[in-house]
Write a protein that holds these residues in place. Structure first.
Motif, mmCIF file in Angstrom:
data_model
loop_
_atom_site.group_PDB
_atom_site.id
_atom_site.type_symbol
_atom_site.label_atom_id
_atom_site.label_comp_id
_atom_site.label_asym_id
_atom_site.label_seq_id
_atom_site.Cartn_x
_atom_site.Cartn_y
_atom_site.Cartn_z
ATOM 1 N N LYS A 111 0.825 -1.209 0.000
ATOM 2 C CA LYS A 111 0.000 0.000 0.000
ATOM 3 C C LYS A 111 0.863 1.264 0.000
ATOM 4 O O LYS A 111 0.527 2.256 -0.649
ATOM 5 N N THR A 112 1.988 1.208 0.726
ATOM 6 C CA THR A 112 2.872 2.379 0.799
ATOM 7 C C THR A 112 3.477 2.703 -0.556
ATOM 8 O O THR A 112 3.465 3.853 -1.007
ATOM 9 N N VAL A 113 4.009 1.693 -1.228
ATOM 10 C CA VAL A 113 4.688 1.955 -2.504
ATOM 11 C C VAL A 113 3.693 2.273 -3.614
ATOM 12 O O VAL A 113 4.006 3.033 -4.542
ATOM 13 N N GLU A 114 2.487 1.718 -3.542
ATOM 14 C CA GLU A 114 1.496 2.007 -4.580
ATOM 15 C C GLU A 114 1.009 3.449 -4.504
ATOM 16 O O GLU A 114 0.622 4.035 -5.516
ATOM 17 N N LYS A 115 1.013 4.018 -3.298
ATOM 18 C CA LYS A 115 0.566 5.401 -3.120
ATOM 19 C C LYS A 115 1.677 6.411 -3.424
ATOM 20 O O LYS A 115 1.404 7.577 -3.719
ATOM 21 N N ALA A 116 2.927 5.958 -3.327
ATOM 22 C CA ALA A 116 4.056 6.883 -3.477
ATOM 23 C C ALA A 116 4.296 7.228 -4.945
ATOM 24 O O ALA A 116 4.049 6.416 -5.838
#
Length: 497
Positions: free
Chosen positions: A45-50
């Motif tokens: 979720k973190t990398v997909e939002k970044a």
């Protein structure tokens, strides 16, 4: 040597050799000092939002841990597939990116081992998010190999005995048990929203009551008395209604000393709930609401498929008296229903074994079980059970030979049983006495006398309706499982010889 042809003993020996090699280097094999900063779902979720430009080797550092499910080695580098409770993650291990000691440890790791990894995320040429390990720590060395990944674990006997392996290598099994937990949570939420109070009642009882079943027996040394594992919580829950707790429920474990089959396990989960100032008809309506709530919350639809049958939980559920069902589905004529000799002849003609010693009520329900139950695919409430097979149910106002009771059938199986409760202490005592006579005649499942419960009724229980729903069978329905063993983590099985 080809791993596909290696004997289990060879694989065990190889793993033990690697473990011993790690021991010789004083590498901790089972440490507990690695701390996770992100689980795998949180990383995703973190990398997909970044912004894409920020997710590079110079980007945020993550610390995660899990079990190695697969390893693909390429000399001085390797891709591994790691899993934790939230999902899977690919990681890239390269000799020049991790400390030399960490890479040496990695050389002795394989599928099944637990590792902790530290590093940033990047995207591979194939477009997959991957953790680039800058450090690696062994967390737990597994001594046994996982089942071969392409064939998984198929043998039901092994799956049930070693459910932990079943959960590890069969994703559908993990999803089934996660769904089971959600179903139970939905049932709890539904009843609490209806102002029911969740309670706990004894699992060891001096008198096994609340159902017709053979109990398990034990002995309490300090009290110097025999106790029984409960076959049902019913009589204790109704004592609570006497005490003023007018809406109660319990999601409980019951134990019945009976056979093992696709529908029965000696230890099973039951929901029982009781509502004062309600009738069995109120509970039929409540049950429809409950199943629809669970279906919409867990499955997202009111139409489900069970064992090849499309089942519509949204349509009004059928309500049909038992005698009518015997005529329509069982082909039993009205003349035979009221004549014992004709009933025996019908049973013989249809290959249903019933005893001449049994009451007419028991003969009718035996025929129903064999001839009608398998036909009830769509949700159907069968009402009007004979008094002889309903020792705790209120008599019908219109025909005292029958009771205000229902059983719910879906997919050709009984799922629930409910009734307006008998709150007349004199009638209840007489019913118990009749059950005692049946026990003396050899019926081990007949209900024993419970003087303490009679005394509780003498203090007065308001008009009440109660119901039991088999949670395991409910889970079977919503997961399309054909056997109760599929929905119980550790079903009872014969000891291996």
């Amino acid at each position: 040597m080809n791993p596909m042809t290696e004997k289990p003993s060879d694989l065990l020996a190889q793993r033990r050799q690697k473990l011993e090699a790690l021991k010789e280097k004083d590498i901790p094999l089972y440490p507990n000092d690695f701390r996770v900063s992100h689980d795998m779902d949180a990383i995703r979720k973190t990398v997909e939002k970044a912004p894409p430009e920020t997710v590079t080797e110079q980007g945020p550092i993550f610390k995660t841990a899990g079990r190695i499910m697969a390893v693909n080695r390429f000399g001085k580098s390797a891709f591994i597939r790691l899993r934790d409770r939230t999902g899977q993650l690919q990681a890239y291990i390269r000799k020049d990116k991790v400390p030399e000691a960490a890479f040496d440890i990695f050389q002795k790791l394989e599928a099944g081992d637990f590792v902790g990894l530290t590093g940033p995320m990047f995207v591979t040429k194939t477009g997959e998010w991957t953790l680039l390990a800058t450090d690696l720590k062994l967390i737990c060395k597994a001594l046994r190999p996982l089942p071969e990944k392409f064939h998984g674990l198929k043998d039901p006997e092994k799956r049930y005995r070693q459910r932990y392996l079943d959960l590890l290598v069969n994703p559908s099994v993990r999803e089934l048990f996660i769904k089971r937990s959600r179903i139970i949570q939905c049932v709890r939420e539904f009843l609490i929203a209806k102002d029911f109070l969740e309670v706990e009642t004894p699992m060891m009882q001096p008198v096994p009551g609340g159902a017709e079943a053979a109990p398990f027996k034990t002995f309490h040394n300090a009290l110097g008395m025999e106790l029984y594992l409960r076959i049902a919580p019913e009589l204790y829950l109704k004592r609570l209604v006497v005490g003023g707790l007018e809406r109660v429920f319990e999601i409980n474990r019951n134990f019945r000393n009976e056979g093992v089959s696709t529908q029965h396990n000696p230890e099973f989960t039951m929901l029982e709930f009781y509502q004062a100032y309600a009738t069995y008809e109120d509970l039929m309506t409540l049950t429809e609401e409950m199943f629809r709530y669970v279906a919409e919350t867990v499955s997202g639809a009111l139409s489900i498929t069970y064992q090849g049958n499309a089942i519509d939980l949204g349509a009004p559920w059928k309500r049909m008296p038992l005698l009518e069902a015997l005529e329509i589905y069982g082909g039993v004529s009205p003349e035979a229903i009221s004549d014992r000799d004709r009933l025996l002849a019908v049973a013989e003609a249809k290959g249903v074994q019933i005893t001449k010693k049994g009451s007419t009520g028991k003969m009718l329900t035996k025929l129903f079980d064999a001839l009608v139950e398998p036909c009830l695919i769509q949700p159907t409430f069968i009402t009007g059970y004979p008094v002889e097979v309903s020792p705790l149910s209120r008599r019908s106002e219109t025909d005292p030979a029958f009771t205000e009771r229902f059983e719910l059938f879906i997919g050709g199986r009984e799922v629930a049983n409910g009734f307006s409760e008998l709150n007349d202490p004199e009638d209840q005592k007489n019913r118990f006495l009749e059950q005692v006579r049946q026990r003396q005649a050899g019926d081990e499942e007949a209900h024993p006398m419970d003087e303490d419960y009679i005394e509780a009724l003498e203090y007065g229980m308001p008009p009440t309706a109660g119901e039991g729903i088999g949670i395991d069978r409910m889970v079977m329905l919503f997961t399309d499982a054909d056997s109760i063993r599929e929905v119980i983590f550790f079903p009872h099985m014969k000891r291996q010889t």
